[in-house]
Write an enzyme that holds these catalytic residues in place. Structure first.
Site, PDB file in Angstrom:
ATOM      1  N   CYS A 294      39.793  45.725  28.408  1.00 36.01           N
ATOM      2  CA  CYS A 294      38.631  45.777  27.507  1.00 36.01           C
ATOM      3  C   CYS A 294      37.360  46.206  28.238  1.00 36.01           C
ATOM      4  O   CYS A 294      36.483  46.812  27.657  1.00 36.01           O
ATOM      5  CB  CYS A 294      38.339  44.420  26.890  1.00 36.01           C
ATOM      6  SG  CYS A 294      39.736  43.561  26.266  1.00 36.01           S
TER       7      CYS A 294
ATOM      8  N   THR B 279      47.033  38.583   3.610  1.00 36.98           N
ATOM      9  CA  THR B 279      48.503  38.528   3.591  1.00 36.98           C
ATOM     10  C   THR B 279      49.037  38.477   5.022  1.00 36.98           C
ATOM     11  O   THR B 279      48.585  39.222   5.888  1.00 36.98           O
ATOM     12  CB  THR B 279      49.069  39.763   2.848  1.00 36.98           C
ATOM     13  OG1 THR B 279      48.521  39.748   1.528  1.00 36.98           O
ATOM     14  CG2 THR B 279      50.584  39.735   2.779  1.00 36.98           C
TER      15      THR B 279
ATOM     16  N   ALA C   7      50.666  37.409  21.164  1.00 37.89           N
ATOM     17  CA  ALA C   7      52.071  37.761  21.408  1.00 37.89           C
ATOM     18  C   ALA C   7      52.258  38.921  22.381  1.00 37.89           C
ATOM     19  O   ALA C   7      53.235  38.954  23.132  1.00 37.89           O
ATOM     20  CB  ALA C   7      52.745  38.095  20.078  1.00 37.89           C
ATOM     21  N   HIS C   8      51.301  39.870  22.389  1.00 35.78           N
ATOM     22  CA  HIS C   8      51.563  41.050  23.230  1.00 35.78           C
ATOM     23  C   HIS C   8      51.394  40.777  24.719  1.00 35.78           C
ATOM     24  O   HIS C   8      51.634  41.641  25.554  1.00 35.78           O
ATOM     25  CB  HIS C   8      50.718  42.254  22.780  1.00 35.78           C
ATOM     26  CG  HIS C   8      49.258  42.185  23.095  1.00 35.78           C
ATOM     27  ND1 HIS C   8      48.712  42.832  24.178  1.00 35.78           N
ATOM     28  CD2 HIS C   8      48.226  41.582  22.466  1.00 35.78           C
ATOM     29  CE1 HIS C   8      47.399  42.624  24.199  1.00 35.78           C
ATOM     30  NE2 HIS C   8      47.080  41.868  23.173  1.00 35.78           N
TER      31      HIS C   8
ATOM     32  N   GLY D 204      44.491  37.267  20.260  1.00 35.38           N
ATOM     33  CA  GLY D 204      43.619  36.401  21.046  1.00 35.38           C
ATOM     34  C   GLY D 204      42.152  36.531  20.666  1.00 35.38           C
ATOM     35  O   GLY D 204      41.422  35.528  20.583  1.00 35.38           O
ATOM     36  N   THR D 205      41.696  37.739  20.425  1.00 32.83           N
ATOM     37  CA  THR D 205      40.289  37.960  20.084  1.00 32.83           C
ATOM     38  C   THR D 205      39.936  37.219  18.802  1.00 32.83           C
ATOM     39  O   THR D 205      38.943  36.493  18.737  1.00 32.83           O
ATOM     40  CB  THR D 205      40.021  39.479  19.916  1.00 32.83           C
ATOM     41  OG1 THR D 205      40.311  40.110  21.164  1.00 32.83           O
ATOM     42  CG2 THR D 205      38.593  39.761  19.515  1.00 32.83           C
TER      43      THR D 205
ATOM     44  N   GLN E 286      46.511  34.277  28.629  1.00 34.35           N
ATOM     45  CA  GLN E 286      47.312  34.731  29.782  1.00 34.35           C
ATOM     46  C   GLN E 286      48.362  33.693  30.178  1.00 34.35           C
ATOM     47  O   GLN E 286      49.286  34.006  30.921  1.00 34.35           O
ATOM     48  CB  GLN E 286      46.401  35.035  30.984  1.00 34.35           C
ATOM     49  CG  GLN E 286      45.466  36.215  30.795  1.00 34.35           C
ATOM     50  CD  GLN E 286      46.186  37.562  30.759  1.00 34.35           C
ATOM     51  OE1 GLN E 286      47.310  37.720  31.230  1.00 34.35           O
ATOM     52  NE2 GLN E 286      45.536  38.561  30.175  1.00 34.35           N
TER      53      GLN E 286
HETATM   54  N1  PLP Z   1      41.686  36.270  26.081  1.00 34.92           N
HETATM   55  C1  PLP Z   1      42.218  36.704  27.240  1.00 34.92           C
HETATM   56  C2  PLP Z   1      42.169  35.817  28.437  1.00 34.92           C
HETATM   57  C3  PLP Z   1      42.800  37.974  27.327  1.00 34.92           C
HETATM   58  O1  PLP Z   1      43.301  38.406  28.475  1.00 34.92           O
HETATM   59  C4  PLP Z   1      42.816  38.786  26.155  1.00 34.92           C
HETATM   60  C5  PLP Z   1      43.360  40.153  26.195  1.00 34.92           C
HETATM   61  O2  PLP Z   1      43.217  40.867  27.146  1.00 34.92           O
HETATM   62  C6  PLP Z   1      42.263  38.275  24.979  1.00 34.92           C
HETATM   63  C7  PLP Z   1      41.713  37.013  24.980  1.00 34.92           C
HETATM   64  C8  PLP Z   1      42.281  39.081  23.711  1.00 34.92           C
HETATM   65  O3  PLP Z   1      43.579  39.091  23.160  1.00 34.92           O
HETATM   66  P1  PLP Z   1      43.996  40.216  22.086  1.00 34.92           P
HETATM   67  O4  PLP Z   1      44.214  41.476  22.860  1.00 34.92           O
HETATM   68  O5  PLP Z   1      45.256  39.695  21.489  1.00 34.92           O
HETATM   69  O6  PLP Z   1      42.909  40.322  21.101  1.00 34.92           O
END
Ligand code: PLP
Length: 379
Positions: free
Chosen positions: A328, A238, A201-202, A71-72, A180
């Site tokens: 985070c 890759t 995915a996690h 996601g980040t 989410q």
């Molecule tokens: N966006 C939201 C709303 C999230 O809750 C999170 C993770 O907590 C992220 C982005 C970041 O995802 P990732 O942990 O896969 O980098």
């Protein structure tokens, strides 16, 4: 000691079916998908099959899916690349976005002089979409709107239909962080026409370190990571093959069992709300988190009217994993700070309880018992 996991918004445990297919992929296939020989071609075909499966579930074209590290990265990629390749000069967003969005736009405003505008918040952290209407009415040129579907700390769900309609009306691009929401709601891009979204995915029982960026077909974004031509020139490096296979399996499982899982998690969340209310009559729910129609069914954010800075640590000592905000941000939640004054925060203990399919009602009973034990002097 008991081990109770109530931090599923931070990450979900991987499902055994997902792990099995990932292990098999790692064992069987040795090639690099960019190689032209048979080993490379085999892996390439596996990736493209995954892309098609994902596209079918989400109602998009396979070519609109870019695999990222999560996601980040997806949020970074979409925002930075839109500024660089689509000439976006202004981003309208909210202070309740994930830190991967907020820190990216901070950089963009500093280095690229992108204009950042934050929407007003209404009571309970509801995004004021009238404010969006006003902002776009005055000027909708070179603008990207960036608003998440479900907030990862308080669980508020945005009125996505209204949001989409406003963006269509003013012809501005819309990115939504669906991290989410994917795996929990039926997002079909034929009914939810977004320009960009991110997923990870996690958050839906898949592996960590793999995610999706969705880029609508007509929008040409270039890679922010420089290197090879992987992902059709949109993400160099890759490919994470076992991750892609694991993500695909986790997504399939989530959507195969979506309505049963949803019913079960709604039951757990409702039970948790009523048990908390019964045992802590002065409890307060943050945002819309206890409104079952306007919050995600996996997240419940609570304020207990007795300050205990170490509440989550004490719960941890009793075997319960739970966050005080997002993983985070730890105790330093920008979302809670946007909702309450410093004085109010000083007097409250804030917890984010997040539910997953492996939770049982007994987990909630043990949580309540532990909270009562820790907050013994609770009146
Ligand atoms: N966006 C939201 C709303 C999230 O809750 C999170 C993770 O907590 C992220 C982005 C970041 O995802 P990732 O942990 O896969 O980098």
């Amino acid at each position: 000691m008991k081990k109770i996991y109530l931090d599923n918004a931070s990450t979900t445990p991987i499902k055994s079916e997902v792990l099995d297919i990932m292990t098999e992929t790692l064992k069987l296939y040795i090639g690099n998908p960019s190689s032209l020989h048979q080993f490379g071609r085999k892996i390439r075909s596996i990736i493209e099959e995954c892309r098609i499966k994902i596209a079918n579930i989400l109602g998009v074209y396979p070519s609109e899916i870019v695999f990222t590290s999560g996601g980040t990265e997806s949020n970074n990629f979409i925002l930075c690349s839109a500024v660089k390749y689509l000439n976006i000069k202004r981003i309208i967003t909210s202070k309740l976005e994930h830190i991967s969005v907020l820190n990216t736009i901070k950089e963009l405003s500093f280095f690229k002089k992108t204009k950042i505008e934050f929407l007003k918040l209404k009571k309970n952290g509801v995004i004021d979409l009238e404010d969006l209407n006003r902002k776009l009415y005055n000027n909708s040129n070179d603008t990207l709107v960036c608003l998440m579907y479900a907030n990862n700390e308080i669980g508020n769900i945005i009125d996505i239909e209204n949001l989409i309609n406003i963006c269509i009306k003013y012809k501005v691009l819309l990115h939504s962080d669906l991290v989410q929401g994917i795996g929990y709601y039926n997002f079909n891009m034929s009914t939810f026409p977004l320009d960009f979204f991110s997923a990870s995915a996690h958050k839906f029982y898949g592996p960590k370190g793999i995610g999706i960026a969705f880029i609508k077909k007509n929008l040409k974004l270039g890679s922010i990571i420089k290197g090879g031509n992987q992902e059709y020139g949109r993400r160099a490096g890759t490919e994470n093959i076992s991750g892609i296979v694991g993500l695909t399996k986790a997504l399939e499982l989530s959507y195969n069992y979506l309505s049963n899982n949803r019913k079960y998690l709604e039951y757990i969340k409702s039970y948790c709300i009523s048990s908390l209310q019964k045992n802590f009559p002065k409890i307060f729910f943050n945002g819309l988190s206890h409104d079952m129609n306007n919050s995600i069914y996996t997240i419940l954010s609570i304020s207990l009217p007795k300050k205990d800075k170490f509440l989550s640590f004490k719960l941890d000592l009793r075997g319960i994993a739970i966050s005080q905000g997002s993983a985070c941000m730890g105790l330093n939640s920008h979302v809670i700070k946007s909702l309450y004054s410093k004085d109010i925060i000083k007097k409250k203990s804030i917890l984010r309880i997040s539910f997953g399919v492996f939770n049982k009602i007994e987990d909630i009973d043990y949580l309540i018992l532990s909270l009562k034990y820790i907050l013994e002097k609770y009146e």
